[in-house]
Scaffold this motif. Structure first.
Motif, short mmCIF file in Angstrom:
data_model
loop_
_atom_site.label_atom_id
_atom_site.label_comp_id
_atom_site.label_asym_id
_atom_site.label_seq_id
_atom_site.Cartn_x
_atom_site.Cartn_y
_atom_site.Cartn_z
N ILE A 1 32.99 37.88 44.51
CA ILE A 1 33.55 36.84 43.63
C ILE A 1 33.75 37.34 42.20
O ILE A 1 34.26 36.59 41.36
N GLU A 2 33.37 38.59 41.91
CA GLU A 2 33.74 39.17 40.62
C GLU A 2 35.26 39.37 40.55
O GLU A 2 35.85 39.32 39.47
N THR A 3 35.90 39.62 41.70
CA THR A 3 37.34 39.90 41.71
C THR A 3 38.14 38.92 42.57
O THR A 3 39.37 38.89 42.46
N VAL A 4 37.47 38.15 43.41
CA VAL A 4 38.16 37.22 44.30
C VAL A 4 37.92 35.79 43.81
O VAL A 4 36.79 35.44 43.42
N ASP A 5 38.95 34.96 43.80
CA ASP A 5 38.80 33.56 43.41
C ASP A 5 37.77 32.88 44.32
O ASP A 5 37.68 33.17 45.52
N VAL A 6 36.99 31.97 43.74
CA VAL A 6 35.96 31.27 44.50
C VAL A 6 36.56 30.51 45.68
O VAL A 6 35.99 30.46 46.77
N SER A 7 37.74 29.91 45.49
CA SER A 7 38.37 29.14 46.58
C SER A 7 38.72 30.04 47.75
O SER A 7 38.48 29.69 48.91
N LEU A 8 39.29 31.22 47.47
CA LEU A 8 39.62 32.15 48.54
C LEU A 8 38.36 32.68 49.21
O LEU A 8 38.30 32.81 50.43
N ALA A 9 37.34 32.96 48.41
CA ALA A 9 36.07 33.42 48.97
C ALA A 9 35.47 32.37 49.89
O ALA A 9 34.98 32.69 50.98
N ALA A 10 35.51 31.12 49.48
CA ALA A 10 34.95 30.05 50.32
C ALA A 10 35.71 29.92 51.62
O ALA A 10 35.13 29.68 52.68
N LEU A 11 37.04 30.08 51.57
CA LEU A 11 37.84 29.99 52.77
C LEU A 11 37.43 31.05 53.79
O LEU A 11 37.32 30.78 54.98
N ILE A 12 37.17 32.26 53.31
CA ILE A 12 36.79 33.35 54.21
C ILE A 12 35.35 33.19 54.68
O ILE A 12 35.04 33.31 55.87
N VAL A 13 34.44 32.89 53.75
CA VAL A 13 33.01 32.82 54.08
C VAL A 13 32.71 31.71 55.07
O VAL A 13 31.85 31.86 55.95
N TYR A 14 33.44 30.60 54.98
CA TYR A 14 33.09 29.46 55.83
C TYR A 14 33.64 29.52 57.25
O TYR A 14 33.76 28.50 57.92
N LEU B 1 38.14 41.69 49.01
CA LEU B 1 38.36 40.98 50.27
C LEU B 1 37.44 41.51 51.37
O LEU B 1 36.91 40.74 52.17
N VAL B 2 37.23 42.82 51.40
CA VAL B 2 36.34 43.41 52.40
C VAL B 2 34.91 42.91 52.17
O VAL B 2 34.19 42.58 53.13
N GLN B 3 34.48 42.85 50.92
CA GLN B 3 33.12 42.36 50.62
C GLN B 3 32.95 40.92 51.05
O GLN B 3 31.94 40.56 51.67
N ILE B 4 33.93 40.07 50.75
CA ILE B 4 33.83 38.67 51.12
C ILE B 4 33.86 38.50 52.64
O ILE B 4 33.13 37.69 53.21
N ALA B 5 34.68 39.29 53.33
CA ALA B 5 34.77 39.18 54.78
C ALA B 5 33.48 39.62 55.45
O ALA B 5 33.12 39.10 56.53
N ALA B 6 32.76 40.56 54.87
CA ALA B 6 31.49 41.03 55.45
C ALA B 6 30.39 39.98 55.30
O ALA B 6 29.48 39.92 56.13
N SER B 7 30.47 39.16 54.28
CA SER B 7 29.40 38.21 53.98
C SER B 7 29.11 37.23 55.12
O SER B 7 27.95 37.06 55.51
N PRO B 8 30.11 36.53 55.70
CA PRO B 8 29.79 35.57 56.76
C PRO B 8 29.26 36.23 58.03
O PRO B 8 28.50 35.60 58.78
N LEU B 9 29.65 37.47 58.30
CA LEU B 9 29.13 38.17 59.47
C LEU B 9 27.63 38.40 59.33
O LEU B 9 26.85 38.15 60.26
#
Length: 312
Positions: free
Chosen positions: A83-96, A147-155
């Motif tokens: 979330i330092e580089t990705v918008d919180v809304s986009l991060a939430a979409l991926i994480v959830y 994007l890779v960091q955010i995608a790894a988080s929900p896994l």
């Protein structure tokens, strides 16, 4: 579980002003889990029952708690770095996407979601999440590493949810009775938070981050303490206490209210307005949560048989 979801959902809002003050994600997380661990141990030691539960923990469960704490490093690091580089809304979409992943994992480990009603509720809530965090501009793409960091988080988080629920006493059935762990969840949560905090402090010191209190800007302290007390201590303690009662899959379903909470806080505190699409998504999230929890006895005679069939 609802308190936990709202507490976790406050984390990004606390982090943004800390980042604006010049601190990076590693420093933020080192202090987050130091504060969270301190409050967790104070909570454990304040109660005779929790102290007894701590003494009763077998070495194998202590080791499992430490391992889960180290696993949580992966989830929290990828999200807060992202979330330092990705918008919180986009991060939430991926994480959830994680509730769907948890539902699959729970088929093999933990308490399953029962019947078509629970699966329908999960789908409804996920659809609501997609709408609630909408409004993403496809032309404004963040860096690939973010994007890779955010995608790894929900896994990583999905594995942590299922394993944490098992550690804190979740049963595979719904018969009730004594928990598998045979102890309160608070000591296990304190061990997990401490392991996570130690890992972050070791990492921060090794890479030379400014972690000492004198190096923290004055304006960063309120949100930094908030993220430790609310998004760490309160969030994890209430999660482990709730997950051992209702199961990992149901816990993940209830946690989908988190983005609705985040959007509401952004509206109240930051002046961001809700779009019609976001409001519709929030409605779907609440509908999914209510549908998953409502008892057939609370429904009218016409709907009650349908719900019972779906639960079979």
């Amino acid at each position: 579980m609802l308190v936990s979801a709202c507490s976790f959902g406050s984390g990004a809002l606390f982090a943004k002003p800390v980042y604006a003050a010049g601190l990076d994600w590693l420093t933020v997380l080192a202090w987050r889990f130091l504060v969270g661990a301190t409050l967790s141990w104070a909570w454990v030691l304040a109660s005779a029952a929790r102290r007894a539960a701590l003494r009763a923990l077998p070495p194998s469960q202590v080791a499992a708690g430490i391992a889960l704490g180290l696993l949580y490093v992966g989830n929290s690091a990828t999200y807060y770095a992202g979330i330092e580089t990705v918008d919180v809304s986009l991060a939430a979409l991926i994480v959830y996407i994680y509730p769907a992943i948890v539902a699959v994992l729970a088929l093999f480990i933990g308490r399953r979601l029962g019947g078509l009603r629970a699966w329908g509720s999960l789908g409804l809530a996920l659809a609501g999440v997609i709408l609630a965090v909408g409004g993403i501009d496809p032309t404004d793409r963040p860096p690939l590493i973010g994007l890779v960091q955010i995608a790894a988080s929900p896994l990583i988080y999905s594995a942590w949810i299922v394993l944490a629920a098992r550690l804190t006493g979740e049963r595979r059935d719904a018969t009730g009775g004594e928990s598998v762990a045979g102890a309160e969840a608070a000591p296990a949560a304190a061990i997990m938070i401490t392991a996570t905090g130690v890992a972050y402090w070791v990492g921060a010191v090794l890479v030379g981050r400014p972690t000492m209190a004198v190096a923290i800007p004055t304006q960063a302290w309120p949100p930094l303490l908030g993220i430790g007390a609310i998004a760490s201590f309160l969030a994890i303690q209430t999660f482990t206490a709730g997950a051992r009662r209702i199961g990992a899959a149901q816990a993940a379903l209830l946690s989908t209210i988190e983005p609705l909470w985040t959007v509401a806080l952004a509206w109240l505190l930051l002046g961001e307005s809700l779009t019609i699409v976001q409001a519709a998504g929030g409605t779907l999230i609440l509908a999914g949560v209510v549908l998953s929890q409502v008892s057939p006895e609370l429904l009218g005679p016409r709907l009650r048989p349908l719900v019972r069939v779906a639960d079979e």
